[in-house]
Design an enzyme around this catalytic site. Structure first.
Site, PDB file in Angstrom:
ATOM      1  CB  VAL A  85      -1.327  -0.071   1.107  1.00 43.95           C
ATOM      2  CG1 VAL A  85      -1.786   1.325   1.276  1.00 43.95           C
ATOM      3  CG2 VAL A  85      -1.933  -1.354   1.481  1.00 43.95           C
ATOM      4  CG  ASP A 144      -1.629  -1.949  18.388  1.00 41.57           C
ATOM      5  OD1 ASP A 144      -2.104  -0.509  18.883  1.00 41.57           O
ATOM      6  OD2 ASP A 144      -0.699  -1.997  18.006  1.00 41.57           O
TER       7      ASP A 144
END
Length: 297
Positions: A76, A130
């Site tokens: 990405v 998280d």
């Protein structure tokens, strides 16, 4: 490309399919720990099974030098939500309002994609644990991906995730770094129950709190909890404290949006939305100009 407490990410070439990929491998320091190896392999397995447009796809399980586990995933290329907030702040500091690409509603559209991904994971019994701006990426064409499932918990699994039994070591940093041990997660964005180390009690509503903290920052351009260091921030998080919901540059925050953030960040899990889907539905009502359930007319 980057590194964290347990892993290192490289930009690599898939020689068979002739494409660039991200290759994440367990760091040499962590490779000596059986628990770290187990967590890493579970991260690969869980991420590979979460087939959603806004969860980074895994291509293959690999073995790195020194017999360390690794995996290839989509590369990405873009920016994290941390960079998004910094870009918006820079435009305000330059003396003007954000452009259309950085405007509030554009930021909320990105955030809703994250909510859709997390709602999908929750339906499959997976809690991220998280969630923070650094783990959310925006690609070059506005595609959004939730990254780094290394601390996830599989609620529906007969064998629940193994949390380290040893006490959390001395906490350092600025509260934006991931902790492992009795307390797992990132202090600035973790729920009160997560900050207190109540890992057995964590469920989807803990992720919802973290999403509320991320929404707080996207809207106000300020961190949800201010503190001198990670230890102080962890204490404030455990007490359910967050900063007043006020824009960093004096712009009024709509009362409906304040109500959504406050409900998602309620100190008691029972006072939050029942699901992340309910939270995103309320946010969409706000964007359509309708009454929200967090603050009915």
């Amino acid at each position: 490309a980057g590194k964290g407490g347990m892993g290192v990410v490289h930009v690599a070439q898939d020689v068979g399919l002739l494409r660039r990929v991200a290759l994440k491998e367990l760091s040499p320091q962590a490779a000596h720990s059986a628990d770290a190896r187990s967590r890493f392999v579970r991260e690969v397995q869980v991420t590979a099974q979460l087939d959603h447009p806004h969860i980074v796809p895994v291509y293959s399980l690999e073995v790195a030098e020194g017999d360390r586990p690794a995996y290839a995933m989509k590369l990405v290329e873009g920016r994290t939500f941390v960079q998004l907030v910094a870009d918006v702040r820079a435009q305000w500091e330059a003396g003007g309002r954000p452009d259309d690409r950085h405007a509030l509603y554009a930021r909320l559209e990105h955030f809703l994609k994250v909510c859709d991904a997390i709602a999908y994971a929750h339906e499959r019994g997976v809690v991220h644990r998280d969630l923070k701006p650094a783990n959310l990426m925006i690609g070059a064409h506005n595609e959004v991906y939730v990254m780094d499932w290394g601390l996830c918990r599989v609620l529906k699994s007969a064998r629940a995730s193994q949390d380290a039994a040893s006490p959390t070591p001395g906490i350092a940093g600025d509260g934006s770094e991931t902790l492992c041990g009795t307390v797992v997660g990132t202090p600035r964005y973790m729920s009160p129950e997560q900050a207190r180390g109540e890992n057995a009690a964590l469920d989807a509503r803990s992720d919802e709190y973290s999403l509320g903290a991320i929404l707080f920052e996207l809207v106000t351009l300020r961190p949800p909890i201010a503190g001198r260091d990670a230890m102080e921030i962890l204490g404030l998080a455990a007490a359910g404290h967050h900063e007043p919901i006020a824009h960093a540059f004096g712009l009024p925050v709509p009362t409906e949006l304040v109500a959504i953030i406050e409900k998602a960040m309620s100190a008691s899990p029972g006072d939050r939305y029942a699901t992340v889907g309910d939270m995103s539905d309320d946010l969409r009502r706000f964007m359509r100009g309708e009454a929200v359930t967090a603050r009915p007319d």
